[in-house]
Write an enzyme that holds these catalytic residues in place. Structure first.
Site, PDB file in Angstrom:
ATOM      1  N   TYR A  33     -29.740 -16.016  -7.560  1.00 29.60           N
ATOM      2  CA  TYR A  33     -30.055 -16.989  -6.511  1.00 29.60           C
ATOM      3  C   TYR A  33     -28.469 -17.350  -5.957  1.00 29.60           C
ATOM      4  CZ  TYR A  33     -28.587 -21.322  -8.514  1.00 29.60           C
ATOM      5  OH  TYR A  33     -28.415 -22.261  -9.516  1.00 29.60           O
ATOM      6  N   LYS A 146     -25.590 -15.617 -11.809  1.00 29.00           N
ATOM      7  CA  LYS A 146     -26.048 -16.860 -11.555  1.00 29.00           C
ATOM      8  C   LYS A 146     -28.003 -16.516 -11.745  1.00 29.00           C
ATOM      9  CE  LYS A 146     -25.195 -20.257  -7.851  1.00 29.00           C
ATOM     10  NZ  LYS A 146     -24.605 -21.355  -8.348  1.00 29.00           N
ATOM     11  N   GLU A 179     -18.057 -25.924 -18.637  1.00 28.72           N
ATOM     12  CA  GLU A 179     -18.510 -26.446 -17.317  1.00 28.72           C
ATOM     13  C   GLU A 179     -19.339 -27.077 -17.328  1.00 28.72           C
ATOM     14  OE1 GLU A 179     -20.320 -23.272 -14.801  1.00 28.72           O
ATOM     15  OE2 GLU A 179     -21.659 -22.285 -16.495  1.00 28.72           O
ATOM     16  N   LEU A 203     -19.744 -19.525 -14.742  1.00 30.04           N
ATOM     17  CA  LEU A 203     -20.147 -18.990 -13.321  1.00 30.04           C
ATOM     18  C   LEU A 203     -18.936 -18.654 -13.192  1.00 30.04           C
ATOM     19  CD1 LEU A 203     -22.712 -17.755 -11.985  1.00 30.04           C
ATOM     20  CD2 LEU A 203     -22.199 -20.126 -10.821  1.00 30.04           C
TER      21      LEU A 203
HETATM   22  N1  PMP Z   1     -21.202 -23.928 -12.968  1.00 32.03           N
HETATM   23  C1  PMP Z   1     -23.176 -23.208 -12.630  1.00 32.03           C
HETATM   24  C2  PMP Z   1     -23.833 -23.301 -13.827  1.00 32.03           C
HETATM   25  C3  PMP Z   1     -22.854 -23.684 -10.721  1.00 32.03           C
HETATM   26  O1  PMP Z   1     -24.630 -23.794 -10.242  1.00 32.03           O
HETATM   27  C4  PMP Z   1     -22.909 -24.059 -10.047  1.00 32.03           C
HETATM   28  C5  PMP Z   1     -23.590 -23.919  -8.512  1.00 32.03           C
HETATM   29  N2  PMP Z   1     -24.119 -22.712  -8.038  1.00 32.03           N
HETATM   30  C6  PMP Z   1     -21.251 -23.814 -10.399  1.00 32.03           C
HETATM   31  C7  PMP Z   1     -20.666 -23.723 -11.564  1.00 32.03           C
HETATM   32  C8  PMP Z   1     -19.989 -23.770  -9.199  1.00 32.03           C
HETATM   33  O2  PMP Z   1     -20.231 -22.948  -7.780  1.00 32.03           O
HETATM   34  P1  PMP Z   1     -20.250 -22.696  -6.753  1.00 32.03           P
HETATM   35  O3  PMP Z   1     -18.231 -23.376  -6.923  1.00 32.03           O
HETATM   36  O4  PMP Z   1     -20.166 -21.518  -6.114  1.00 32.03           O
HETATM   37  O5  PMP Z   1     -21.619 -23.822  -5.833  1.00 32.03           O
END
Ligand code: PMP
Length: 279
Positions: A33, A146, A179, A203
């Site tokens: 996603y 993701k 994270e 991620l």
């Molecule tokens: N880490 C995780 C586990 C996430 O789910 C997200 C949000 N999708 C992020 C980091 C931040 O990613 P982004 O800045 O691309 O939204």
């Protein structure tokens, strides 16, 4: 300004859109996603999100999907909804097939999207900063992909909420801060910002990347290195980054106040720079 759903090319109201029960995303979590936001009628970092989507699909050995195809489908949905500040959720599953762990080679990808208005975070929360807790990271070892398998993230977020905190951050068994449940984690020490390097344990956040560019432009030094849990408490500032989170300053971790107990100067500066870039 309707909230809409897209299912393999058809666009309808969300409530009228159904996914077949044997979608592998539903039965096996066999889906990837993305979540993309718009500001003032402009999609923010669309290309970067679609590049990551492609990488996630490769990570699960999905067949290749033409980038222009998905990009034009996103634009189509965005145009139809006519929202200025929208959040577009894209989910691509391996497809629909009789339930079996292995899959047939000719299975067809199933693409769904929804578009909804973004609910802005209460500005008071942003001003005061958030309380977070630490949770041991028990997720699988491919967190750079993701996938929709985010049950552990969801449970950690709920645990934080149940304890009156805003969110949780994952800490590995050997004490490395990874994270947030849906965000990346940064801390500020001696005027520099420090964040986890891009490994399979986090991620690769799009906002993380944007913030690092903005910080460099402002002249703030960045270090990508492992942060131990014990180091957290000597930080001057700490913040989370994400598409919806944007930049969110942290005031306490596991009940211990951080820095001045409110979002610091660098956090606020980067938040303003991010909004300026996006708007
Ligand atoms: N880490 C995780 C586990 C996430 O789910 C997200 C949000 N999708 C992020 C980091 C931040 O990613 P982004 O800045 O691309 O939204």
């Amino acid at each position: 300004m309707p909230e809409l759903a897209y299912l393999n090319g058809d666009i309808r109201p969300i409530k009228e859109t159904y996914v077949p029960i044997e979608d592998r995303g539903y039965q096996f979590g066999d889906a990837v996603y993305e979540f993309i936001a718009s500001y003032n009628g402009k999609l923010f970092c669309l290309k970067e999100h679609l590049d990551r989507l492609q990488k996630s699909m490769e990570g699960l050995s999905f067949p290749k999907l033409d980038k222009e195809f998905i990009e034009s489908a996103v634009h189509d949905l965005f145009k139809k909804a006519g929202m200025q500040r929208a959040g577009i959720y894209i989910q691509i599953s391996r497809g629909v097939a009789p339930r079996d762990h292995a899959w047939e080679k000719d299975i067809k990808l199933q693409i769904i999207m929804t578009i909804k208005k973004v609910n802005e975070l209460d500005p008071e929360i942003r001003k005061k900063g958030i309380d977070i807790i630490t949770v041991q990271d028990e997720r699988w070892s491919n967190c750079d992909i993701k996938t929709v398998q985010i049950l552990f993230n969801s449970m950690a977020k709920q645990k934080a909420k149940d304890q009156g905190a805003f969110d949780a951050i994952f800490v590995s068994k050997d004490g490395i801060v990874r994270e947030g449940t849906s965000s990346n984690f940064f801390l500020v020490k001696d005027g520099n910002i420090i964040t986890h390097p891009l490994t399979k344990n986090i991620l690769p956040g799009i906002t993380r990347m944007v913030i690092m560019d903005l910080a460099r432009n402002i002249g703030i030094k960045i270090q990508e290195k492992f942060i131990s849990k014990t180091e957290l408490f000597s930080a001057q500032e700490a913040f989370l980054t994400g598409t919806i989170t944007e930049i969110l300053g942290i005031k306490t971790i596991d009940g211990v106040p951080l820095g001045k107990g409110k979002p610091g100067e660098i956090t606020q500066k980067l938040y303003r720079a991010l909004r300026e870039k996006a708007e």
